[in-house]
Design a protein around this motif. Structure first.
Motif, PDB file in Angstrom:
ATOM      1  N   ALA A 590       0.837  -1.209   0.000  1.00 47.60           N
ATOM      2  CA  ALA A 590       0.000   0.000   0.000  1.00 47.60           C
ATOM      3  C   ALA A 590       0.866   1.250   0.000  1.00 47.60           C
ATOM      4  O   ALA A 590       0.592   2.218  -0.727  1.00 47.60           O
ATOM      5  N   ASP A 591       1.947   1.231   0.788  1.00 48.56           N
ATOM      6  CA  ASP A 591       2.849   2.385   0.826  1.00 48.56           C
ATOM      7  C   ASP A 591       3.598   2.540  -0.491  1.00 48.56           C
ATOM      8  O   ASP A 591       3.810   3.652  -0.981  1.00 48.56           O
ATOM      9  N   ILE A 592       3.992   1.403  -1.076  1.00 44.15           N
ATOM     10  CA  ILE A 592       4.686   1.425  -2.370  1.00 44.15           C
ATOM     11  C   ILE A 592       3.801   2.078  -3.433  1.00 44.15           C
ATOM     12  O   ILE A 592       4.256   2.928  -4.203  1.00 44.15           O
ATOM     13  N   LYS A 593       2.526   1.702  -3.439  1.00 42.04           N
ATOM     14  CA  LYS A 593       1.589   2.259  -4.418  1.00 42.04           C
ATOM     15  C   LYS A 593       1.482   3.775  -4.279  1.00 42.04           C
ATOM     16  O   LYS A 593       1.510   4.515  -5.264  1.00 42.04           O
ATOM     17  N   ASP A 594       1.354   4.227  -3.026  1.00 41.67           N
ATOM     18  CA  ASP A 594       1.212   5.666  -2.780  1.00 41.67           C
ATOM     19  C   ASP A 594       2.448   6.436  -3.241  1.00 41.67           C
ATOM     20  O   ASP A 594       2.335   7.482  -3.898  1.00 41.67           O
ATOM     21  N   LYS A 595       3.622   5.920  -2.914  1.00 37.98           N
ATOM     22  CA  LYS A 595       4.861   6.628  -3.267  1.00 37.98           C
ATOM     23  C   LYS A 595       5.119   6.600  -4.774  1.00 37.98           C
ATOM     24  O   LYS A 595       5.624   7.570  -5.343  1.00 37.98           O
ATOM     25  N   LEU A 596       4.764   5.482  -5.406  1.00 37.93           N
ATOM     26  CA  LEU A 596       4.927   5.386  -6.871  1.00 37.93           C
ATOM     27  C   LEU A 596       4.013   6.385  -7.572  1.00 37.93           C
ATOM     28  O   LEU A 596       4.387   6.967  -8.600  1.00 37.93           O
ATOM     29  N   ALA A 597       2.832   6.583  -7.010  1.00 40.00           N
ATOM     30  CA  ALA A 597       1.865   7.498  -7.625  1.00 40.00           C
ATOM     31  C   ALA A 597       2.358   8.941  -7.598  1.00 40.00           C
ATOM     32  O   ALA A 597       1.924   9.778  -8.401  1.00 40.00           O
ATOM     33  N   GLN A 598       3.293   9.235  -6.697  1.00 40.41           N
ATOM     34  CA  GLN A 598       3.799  10.599  -6.563  1.00 40.41           C
ATOM     35  C   GLN A 598       5.018  10.872  -7.442  1.00 40.41           C
ATOM     36  O   GLN A 598       5.475  12.014  -7.527  1.00 40.41           O
ATOM     37  N   LEU A 599       5.545   9.848  -8.082  1.00 44.26           N
ATOM     38  CA  LEU A 599       6.735  10.028  -8.920  1.00 44.26           C
ATOM     39  C   LEU A 599       6.403  10.858 -10.150  1.00 44.26           C
ATOM     40  O   LEU A 599       5.325  10.739 -10.738  1.00 44.26           O
ATOM     41  N   ASP A 600       7.353  11.663 -10.573  1.00 45.71           N
ATOM     42  CA  ASP A 600       7.198  12.460 -11.787  1.00 45.71           C
ATOM     43  C   ASP A 600       7.722  11.632 -12.973  1.00 45.71           C
ATOM     44  O   ASP A 600       8.909  11.258 -12.992  1.00 45.71           O
ATOM     45  N   LEU A 601       6.845  11.343 -13.917  1.00 41.62           N
ATOM     46  CA  LEU A 601       7.213  10.491 -15.045  1.00 41.62           C
ATOM     47  C   LEU A 601       8.356  11.082 -15.861  1.00 41.62           C
ATOM     48  O   LEU A 601       9.286  10.379 -16.268  1.00 41.62           O
ATOM     49  N   PHE A 602       8.300  12.364 -16.131  1.00 42.90           N
ATOM     50  CA  PHE A 602       9.298  12.996 -16.995  1.00 42.90           C
ATOM     51  C   PHE A 602      10.694  12.928 -16.372  1.00 42.90           C
ATOM     52  O   PHE A 602      11.661  12.541 -17.030  1.00 42.90           O
ATOM     53  N   SER A 603      10.785  13.307 -15.116  1.00 46.25           N
ATOM     54  CA  SER A 603      12.104  13.303 -14.471  1.00 46.25           C
ATOM     55  C   SER A 603      12.627  11.883 -14.285  1.00 46.25           C
ATOM     56  O   SER A 603      13.825  11.621 -14.444  1.00 46.25           O
ATOM     57  N   THR A 604      11.736  10.951 -13.959  1.00 49.23           N
ATOM     58  CA  THR A 604      12.139   9.549 -13.800  1.00 49.23           C
ATOM     59  C   THR A 604      12.625   8.984 -15.123  1.00 49.23           C
ATOM     60  O   THR A 604      13.650   8.285 -15.178  1.00 49.23           O
ATOM     61  N   ALA A 605      11.904   9.270 -16.210  1.00 54.86           N
ATOM     62  CA  ALA A 605      12.295   8.788 -17.532  1.00 54.86           C
ATOM     63  C   ALA A 605      13.644   9.380 -17.938  1.00 54.86           C
ATOM     64  O   ALA A 605      14.510   8.674 -18.462  1.00 54.86           O
ATOM     65  N   ALA A 606      13.844  10.678 -17.665  1.00 52.09           N
ATOM     66  CA  ALA A 606      15.109  11.326 -18.021  1.00 52.09           C
ATOM     67  C   ALA A 606      16.265  10.756 -17.204  1.00 52.09           C
ATOM     68  O   ALA A 606      17.360  10.502 -17.732  1.00 52.09           O
ATOM     69  N   GLU A 607      16.014  10.506 -15.935  1.00 49.59           N
ATOM     70  CA  GLU A 607      17.063   9.991 -15.058  1.00 49.59           C
ATOM     71  C   GLU A 607      17.502   8.589 -15.469  1.00 49.59           C
ATOM     72  O   GLU A 607      18.684   8.256 -15.448  1.00 49.59           O
ATOM     73  N   LEU A 608      16.535   7.773 -15.855  1.00 47.98           N
ATOM     74  CA  LEU A 608      16.835   6.380 -16.212  1.00 47.98           C
ATOM     75  C   LEU A 608      17.136   6.229 -17.699  1.00 47.98           C
ATOM     76  O   LEU A 608      17.425   5.118 -18.165  1.00 47.98           O
ATOM     77  N   GLU A 609      17.028   7.326 -18.442  1.00 47.78           N
ATOM     78  CA  GLU A 609      17.289   7.314 -19.886  1.00 47.78           C
ATOM     79  C   GLU A 609      16.391   6.301 -20.610  1.00 47.78           C
ATOM     80  O   GLU A 609      16.830   5.542 -21.460  1.00 47.78           O
ATOM     81  N   LEU A 610      15.143   6.316 -20.218  1.00 48.05           N
ATOM     82  CA  LEU A 610      14.135   5.481 -20.873  1.00 48.05           C
ATOM     83  C   LEU A 610      12.965   6.366 -21.289  1.00 48.05           C
ATOM     84  O   LEU A 610      12.784   7.464 -20.751  1.00 48.05           O
TER      85      LEU A 610
END
Length: 721
Positions: A590-610
């Motif tokens: 449940a906590d994982i779901k909540d924290k994942l929902a708060q991630l910024d897709l653009f910055s995460t994609a740029a950071e992981l180069e995907l």
């Protein structure tokens, strides 16, 4: 072969499909490299612009057609060049041609012909006379005098009539070979033609009586009527033809060719009449019929595909122990008790119906099975003696038997039970017992069981025997492939039949996976598949993401995250303070779901180069590990009592299940022996052009009884209440 016509086929395909060129180019390259459609659609979204399976197949089909079209254009150009008939005008017309039919029309004037009347007349030197007739500058007597010069008994030109007839044949042949004229007449016919039918032979059943005196525009006739007409014609009950205003069509020829009435007009008239009625229109009529049939078949196949997908996506019933009943009269009802995982526990046969009528013994057997195996649900096949068996079971429930029942379609059960696969699964069992097992399992896990059966035998369409079997087979196979890969397959429990539909897994691979599992025990990680004999890196790449495992050694295998993205998934989890193993802890999830929902897709994609689509899919998968997309679909309707048609009155409201959908409506199971018809006109207060926009197979809906025809056993239903 020399390229006379060069074109960017990718650009053309993209324009015709209204897609971005680079996405189409990438899709074609991936397909040409041997990648499967499910793999491309799920794991190569950045390259394709997130095209779905249907769009990817459209790209493949369009590219295949364009390649064949331009290959044929160059073949025709080469053939014309070999005869010194290739000029800039012909090349321009070939370049502009949009269809294979147009290319073939342009090829007609110089292709090698059989010994037609026109060819024979040309060989006899009658072309000059034909030209003089066309000019209309010479009176009939002068034409006849000219014709006398060609009389030659050795050339079968014994009379003036023979000579003039030969000249007319040349004119008719030239008209028939004129591509521009054919296009003009084709457009006219396709815009104005009607389909006409009448009775040819006796129709004992009267099923074609609506078509004894039938006439409808080809632009208005619905697809299912075309298929009905075709069937009536093939059974030699109906005569079917395309009909146009011939006089207008012939006048169109005169206008197009700028023919005017002149001194020898009767000869020109004969030639035009022959060209149209004997050479051009019969071919155009075939085109019309073929075009209508192709569209009707395409619609029927699409309907079948939509219904099949809905059937396969019906939710499984985890944890339900089932007693399956394959009903029959004389030979008895076959029983199969199944554990929650589908394992066969015990079989039996009861004879509750005539002529044996051992109802008391049958009741005792049912009670014994239910109590012994703690049965949750009795599943009855809907074939012969189905409703009588339902009545028998309902009476037992009324008398205190603590169980529910449901009726399922047994379409295809007999096909499966006699198959090689069924014999391999249950070599010691009778065919009818195998059928009962199939009936029970298809309620426990519809997808896993129904993939064992030829999709064409599942009874979720109409006219399946009247359409192109190769097209139907391919389309339905694509549906099964897409559905299986969307759901995912648990590799440690899946049958070889189910594994075969996983992207990248052949039937040989599937058998080897089963052998490996039997020898080495359950798979612990996805990459163990590489240890299976002849299971190479390409097969692993294509299939790994669609394989599921409930394993502590490979927690991400419970998700559709591909192993190539495991590193990215681990980094995403690490960024919020977790690791893959935590996905199996319900308290942490449940906590994982909540924290994942708060991630910024653009910055995460740029950071992981995907790409953003891949990151989005990974995050969604991490939020719902082990999710089965079928869970959101409506469950079967369970019953404890039976309905009879005598109980039904107009105005009654029932909760029913959609069994089948066709162009004119849907058939709804409301608990009777026969399904009720929900006609398309009764689906909404608004106009409905397509019933598939209102209902789908397996859907539970409330319907009101509109009318009841007890004599014919017909029930009309409505949603308008």
């Amino acid at each position: 072969m020399e390229e006379y016509i060069e074109v960017d086929l990718v650009e053309l395909a993209a324009a015709e499909l209204d897609l971005v060129r680079k996405n189409v180019a990438a899709t074609i390259e991936l397909l040409d490299q041997g990648n499967t459609v499910p793999f491309i659609a799920r794991y190569r979204k950045e390259m394709t612009g997130s095209l779905d399976e249907e769009q990817i197949r459209s790209v493949a089909e369009k590219m295949d057609y364009l390649r064949r079209l331009y290959e044929r254009k160059n073949e025709v150009a080469a053939a014309a060049d070999n005869k010194d008939k290739l000029d800039s005008d012909l090349l321009a017309k070939l370049t502009a041609a949009d269809t294979l039919q147009e290319v073939e029309d342009l090829y007609r004037p110089f292709k090698e012909k059989k010994q037609t009347k026109a060819a024979k007349a040309l060989a006899r030197g009658l072309k000059p006379l034909a030209d003089k007739i066309i000019s209309q500058q010479y009176k009939q007597k002068i034409i006849e005098k000219m014709a006398q010069k060609f009389i030659d008994s050795e050339k079968e030109l014994s009379t003036i009539d023979d000579v003039i007839s030969g000249a007319e044949d040349i004119i008719a042949g030239d008209l028939s070979d004129n591509a521009a004229l054919r296009k003009k007449l084709r457009d006219y016919c396709f815009n104005t033609a009607k389909i006409v039918s009448d009775q040819k032979n006796e129709d004992q059943s009267g099923k074609y009586q609506d078509y004894y005196e039938f006439r409808e525009s080809i632009n208005k006739i619905p697809p299912h009527r075309i298929l009905a007409l075709n069937r009536g014609e093939s059974e030699e009950i109906l005569r079917v033809k395309a009909e146009v205003d011939n006089e207008k069509a012939i006048n169109l020829i005169y206008k197009f060719c700028q023919f005017k009435a002149g001194a020898s007009f009767s000869y020109l008239e004969n030639a035009v009449d022959y060209a149209y009625k004997r050479l051009i229109f019969p071919a155009l009529e075939r085109e019309i019929r073929n075009n209508l049939t192709e569209k009707a078949e395409s619609r029927a196949v699409d309907n079948f595909a939509i219904n099949l997908r809905a059937l396969l996506m019906q939710p499984p019933l985890p944890g339900k122990k089932v007693l399956a009943v394959d009903p029959a009269f004389r030979t008895g009802c076959k029983l199969a008790a199944l554990a929650a995982n589908g394992e066969l526990l015990e079989t039996g046969t009861i004879y509750p119906h005539q002529p044996v009528n051992k109802k008391k013994a049958a009741a005792e057997t049912i009670k014994l099975f239910v109590e012994k195996y703690k049965i949750d649900l009795i599943v009855i096949g809907n074939g012969t003696a189905s409703r009588e068996t339902e009545f028998f079971i309902a009476e037992l429930i009324k008398a205190g038997l603590s169980v529910e029942y449901t009726i399922v379609s047994e379409a295809g059960a007999s096909v499966y039970s006699a198959s090689t696969l069924a014999r391999k699964e249950f070599p010691e069992l009778d065919v009818s017992i195998r059928g009962a097992i199939s009936i029970g399992r298809r309620i426990q896990d519809p997808l896993a069981e129904l993939v064992k059966i030829d999709p064409q035998s599942l009874g979720v369409g109409m006219y399946q025997h009247d359409v192109s079997q190769s097209k139907l087979e391919k389309t339905l196979n694509d549906v099964v492939v897409d559905t299986v890969n969307q759901v995912g397959v648990e590799v440690n429990t899946a049958s070889a039949a189910l594994l075969t539909y996983v992207a990248g897994i052949s039937s040989s691979n599937a058998e080897k996976i089963i052998e490996y599992r039997e020898k080495n025990g359950d798979f612990k990680k996805r990459d163990e598949l590489l240890e299976v004999y002849r299971f190479g890196p390409k097969s692993f790449e294509q299939s790994a993401g669609f394989i599921r495992l409930d394993s502590t050694a490979d927690p991400l295998a419970a998700t559709p995250i591909h192993p190539e993205s495991y590193n990215a998934a681990e980094k995403i989890l690490a960024s919020i303070g977790y690791q893959p193993a935590d996905l199996q802890d319900d308290f942490k999830l449940a906590d994982i779901k909540d924290k994942l929902a708060q991630l910024d897709l653009f910055s995460t994609a740029a950071e992981l180069e995907l790409g953003k689509p891949t990151i989005k899919d990974i995050i969604q998968a991490l939020q719902q590990p082990g999710r089965d997309p079928r869970e959101s679909m409506p469950a079967p309707i369970f019953r404890k009592d039976i309905l009879k048609i005598d109980d039904i009155e107009p105005g009654m409201i029932f909760r029913g299940k959609v069994r089948n959908i066709v162009d004119f409506g849907a058939f709804i199971d409301i608990g009777l022996k026969q399904d009720g018809l929900l006609h398309i006109s009764e689906m909404s207060e608004l106009y409905v052009s397509d019933p598939f926009t209102i209902v789908e197979i397996g859907q539970n809906i409330e319907v009101k009884v509109l009318s009841v025809d007890k004599k014919r056993g017909r029930i009309s239903l409505t949603l308008k209440f």
